[in-house]
Design a protein around this motif. Structure first.
Motif, PDB file in Angstrom:
ATOM      1  N   ARG A  51     -10.287  14.375  -8.657  1.00 61.01           N
ATOM      2  CA  ARG A  51     -10.706  14.515 -10.058  1.00 61.01           C
ATOM      3  C   ARG A  51     -12.121  15.068 -10.149  1.00 61.01           C
ATOM      4  O   ARG A  51     -12.410  15.909 -11.005  1.00 61.01           O
ATOM      5  N   ARG A  52     -13.001  14.586  -9.257  1.00 67.42           N
ATOM      6  CA  ARG A  52     -14.378  15.084  -9.240  1.00 67.42           C
ATOM      7  C   ARG A  52     -14.399  16.570  -8.876  1.00 67.42           C
ATOM      8  O   ARG A  52     -15.064  17.370  -9.539  1.00 67.42           O
ATOM      9  N   GLU A  53     -13.636  16.951  -7.848  1.00 67.71           N
ATOM     10  CA  GLU A  53     -13.565  18.365  -7.452  1.00 67.71           C
ATOM     11  C   GLU A  53     -13.011  19.215  -8.587  1.00 67.71           C
ATOM     12  O   GLU A  53     -13.516  20.308  -8.848  1.00 67.71           O
ATOM     13  N   ASN A  54     -11.991  18.716  -9.254  1.00 67.28           N
ATOM     14  CA  ASN A  54     -11.397  19.456 -10.359  1.00 67.28           C
ATOM     15  C   ASN A  54     -12.408  19.657 -11.475  1.00 67.28           C
ATOM     16  O   ASN A  54     -12.531  20.755 -12.021  1.00 67.28           O
ATOM     17  N   ARG A  55     -13.150  18.604 -11.802  1.00 71.23           N
ATOM     18  CA  ARG A  55     -14.182  18.690 -12.847  1.00 71.23           C
ATOM     19  C   ARG A  55     -15.240  19.716 -12.467  1.00 71.23           C
ATOM     20  O   ARG A  55     -15.636  20.550 -13.283  1.00 71.23           O
ATOM     21  N   GLU A  56     -15.676  19.694 -11.205  1.00 69.01           N
ATOM     22  CA  GLU A  56     -16.685  20.651 -10.746  1.00 69.01           C
ATOM     23  C   GLU A  56     -16.146  22.078 -10.795  1.00 69.01           C
ATOM     24  O   GLU A  56     -16.855  23.007 -11.188  1.00 69.01           O
ATOM     25  N   GLN A  57     -14.885  22.259 -10.414  1.00 73.63           N
ATOM     26  CA  GLN A  57     -14.292  23.596 -10.454  1.00 73.63           C
ATOM     27  C   GLN A  57     -14.148  24.085 -11.894  1.00 73.63           C
ATOM     28  O   GLN A  57     -14.383  25.271 -12.171  1.00 73.63           O
ATOM     29  N   GLN A  58     -13.784  23.204 -12.806  1.00 75.81           N
ATOM     30  CA  GLN A  58     -13.680  23.589 -14.215  1.00 75.81           C
ATOM     31  C   GLN A  58     -15.044  24.013 -14.752  1.00 75.81           C
ATOM     32  O   GLN A  58     -15.148  24.984 -15.505  1.00 75.81           O
TER      33      GLN A  58
ATOM     34  N   SER B  52      -5.932   1.695  -1.794  1.00 72.11           N
ATOM     35  CA  SER B  52      -7.361   2.005  -1.919  1.00 72.11           C
ATOM     36  C   SER B  52      -7.637   3.440  -1.488  1.00 72.11           C
ATOM     37  O   SER B  52      -8.427   4.137  -2.122  1.00 72.11           O
ATOM     38  N   ASP B  53      -6.987   3.880  -0.411  1.00 73.21           N
ATOM     39  CA  ASP B  53      -7.176   5.254   0.062  1.00 73.21           C
ATOM     40  C   ASP B  53      -6.683   6.258  -0.973  1.00 73.21           C
ATOM     41  O   ASP B  53      -7.329   7.283  -1.215  1.00 73.21           O
ATOM     42  N   GLU B  54      -5.557   5.968  -1.591  1.00 81.57           N
ATOM     43  CA  GLU B  54      -5.032   6.876  -2.612  1.00 81.57           C
ATOM     44  C   GLU B  54      -5.937   6.920  -3.839  1.00 81.57           C
ATOM     45  O   GLU B  54      -6.158   7.985  -4.412  1.00 81.57           O
ATOM     46  N   LYS B  55      -6.483   5.767  -4.213  1.00 83.78           N
ATOM     47  CA  LYS B  55      -7.408   5.735  -5.351  1.00 83.78           C
ATOM     48  C   LYS B  55      -8.660   6.542  -5.055  1.00 83.78           C
ATOM     49  O   LYS B  55      -9.159   7.271  -5.910  1.00 83.78           O
ATOM     50  N   GLU B  56      -9.166   6.419  -3.833  1.00 90.08           N
ATOM     51  CA  GLU B  56     -10.352   7.182  -3.445  1.00 90.08           C
ATOM     52  C   GLU B  56     -10.058   8.679  -3.441  1.00 90.08           C
ATOM     53  O   GLU B  56     -10.859   9.478  -3.910  1.00 90.08           O
ATOM     54  N   GLU B  57      -8.891   9.055  -2.931  1.00 90.43           N
ATOM     55  CA  GLU B  57      -8.515  10.469  -2.927  1.00 90.43           C
ATOM     56  C   GLU B  57      -8.375  10.992  -4.357  1.00 90.43           C
ATOM     57  O   GLU B  57      -8.826  12.095  -4.678  1.00 90.43           O
TER      58      GLU B  57
ATOM     59  N   VAL C 109      -6.687  -9.479  -4.686  1.00 89.75           N
ATOM     60  CA  VAL C 109      -5.438  -9.877  -4.033  1.00 89.75           C
ATOM     61  C   VAL C 109      -4.365  -8.815  -4.281  1.00 89.75           C
ATOM     62  O   VAL C 109      -3.665  -8.400  -3.357  1.00 89.75           O
ATOM     63  N   ASN C 110      -4.250  -8.362  -5.522  1.00 90.44           N
ATOM     64  CA  ASN C 110      -3.253  -7.343  -5.835  1.00 90.44           C
ATOM     65  C   ASN C 110      -3.526  -6.042  -5.089  1.00 90.44           C
ATOM     66  O   ASN C 110      -2.600  -5.381  -4.617  1.00 90.44           O
ATOM     67  N   GLN C 111      -4.817  -5.655  -4.968  1.00 85.02           N
ATOM     68  CA  GLN C 111      -5.153  -4.432  -4.240  1.00 85.02           C
ATOM     69  C   GLN C 111      -4.824  -4.578  -2.766  1.00 85.02           C
ATOM     70  O   GLN C 111      -4.317  -3.649  -2.130  1.00 85.02           O
ATOM     71  N   ASP C 112      -5.089  -5.756  -2.204  1.00 88.46           N
ATOM     72  CA  ASP C 112      -4.753  -5.996  -0.805  1.00 88.46           C
ATOM     73  C   ASP C 112      -3.251  -5.877  -0.582  1.00 88.46           C
ATOM     74  O   ASP C 112      -2.809  -5.278   0.399  1.00 88.46           O
ATOM     75  N   LYS C 113      -2.472  -6.408  -1.506  1.00 89.28           N
ATOM     76  CA  LYS C 113      -1.013  -6.288  -1.393  1.00 89.28           C
ATOM     77  C   LYS C 113      -0.599  -4.822  -1.427  1.00 89.28           C
ATOM     78  O   LYS C 113       0.246  -4.390  -0.635  1.00 89.28           O
ATOM     79  N   ALA C 114      -1.169  -4.052  -2.346  1.00 91.46           N
ATOM     80  CA  ALA C 114      -0.846  -2.627  -2.437  1.00 91.46           C
ATOM     81  C   ALA C 114      -1.237  -1.903  -1.149  1.00 91.46           C
ATOM     82  O   ALA C 114      -0.482  -1.066  -0.647  1.00 91.46           O
ATOM     83  N   ASP C 115      -2.408  -2.234  -0.602  1.00 90.71           N
ATOM     84  CA  ASP C 115      -2.874  -1.586   0.627  1.00 90.71           C
ATOM     85  C   ASP C 115      -1.950  -1.893   1.808  1.00 90.71           C
ATOM     86  O   ASP C 115      -1.835  -1.099   2.737  1.00 90.71           O
ATOM     87  N   ARG C 116      -1.299  -3.050   1.771  1.00 90.24           N
ATOM     88  CA  ARG C 116      -0.382  -3.427   2.851  1.00 90.24           C
ATOM     89  C   ARG C 116       1.055  -3.014   2.554  1.00 90.24           C
ATOM     90  O   ARG C 116       1.971  -3.361   3.296  1.00 90.24           O
ATOM     91  N   GLY C 117       1.252  -2.267   1.449  1.00 93.27           N
ATOM     92  CA  GLY C 117       2.593  -1.808   1.105  1.00 93.27           C
ATOM     93  C   GLY C 117       3.457  -2.877   0.469  1.00 93.27           C
ATOM     94  O   GLY C 117       4.676  -2.744   0.428  1.00 93.27           O
TER      95      GLY C 117
END
Length: 78
Positions: free
Chosen positions: A52-59, A42-47, A25-33
């Motif tokens: 973070r994964r790309e940064n780890r791979e680059q390191q 959710s999109d920001e969390k995925e990004e 419910v809280n995530q849905d509220k965040a997704d709807r602003g």
């Protein structure tokens, strides 16, 4: 959720934990602003996960290149 039922009752009906339902419910509220200030969508969390994964791979790549450079520097002085 239907009015008149507690989160625990609804969670039990759909077979999830009350905390899990609250998180959804809280995530849905965040997704709807409509979440608290600073809550990530959710999109920001995925990004963030992707970055973070790309940064780890680059390191890791940088560390390998440093080792390779050190190896070739030693080899060139022989």
């Amino acid at each position: 959720m239907r009015r008149g039922k507690t989160v625990t009752e609804v969670a039990r009906e759909i077979g999830v934990s009350p905390e899990g339902l609250r998180n959804w419910v809280n995530q849905d509220k965040a997704d709807r602003g409509q979440g608290p200030t600073g809550a990530l969508t959710s999109d920001e969390k995925e990004e963030l996960r992707r970055l973070r994964r790309e940064n780890r791979e680059q390191q890791q790549t940088i560390e390998v290149l440093k080792k390779a450079a050190a190896f070739f520097a030693r080899e060139s002085t022989k």
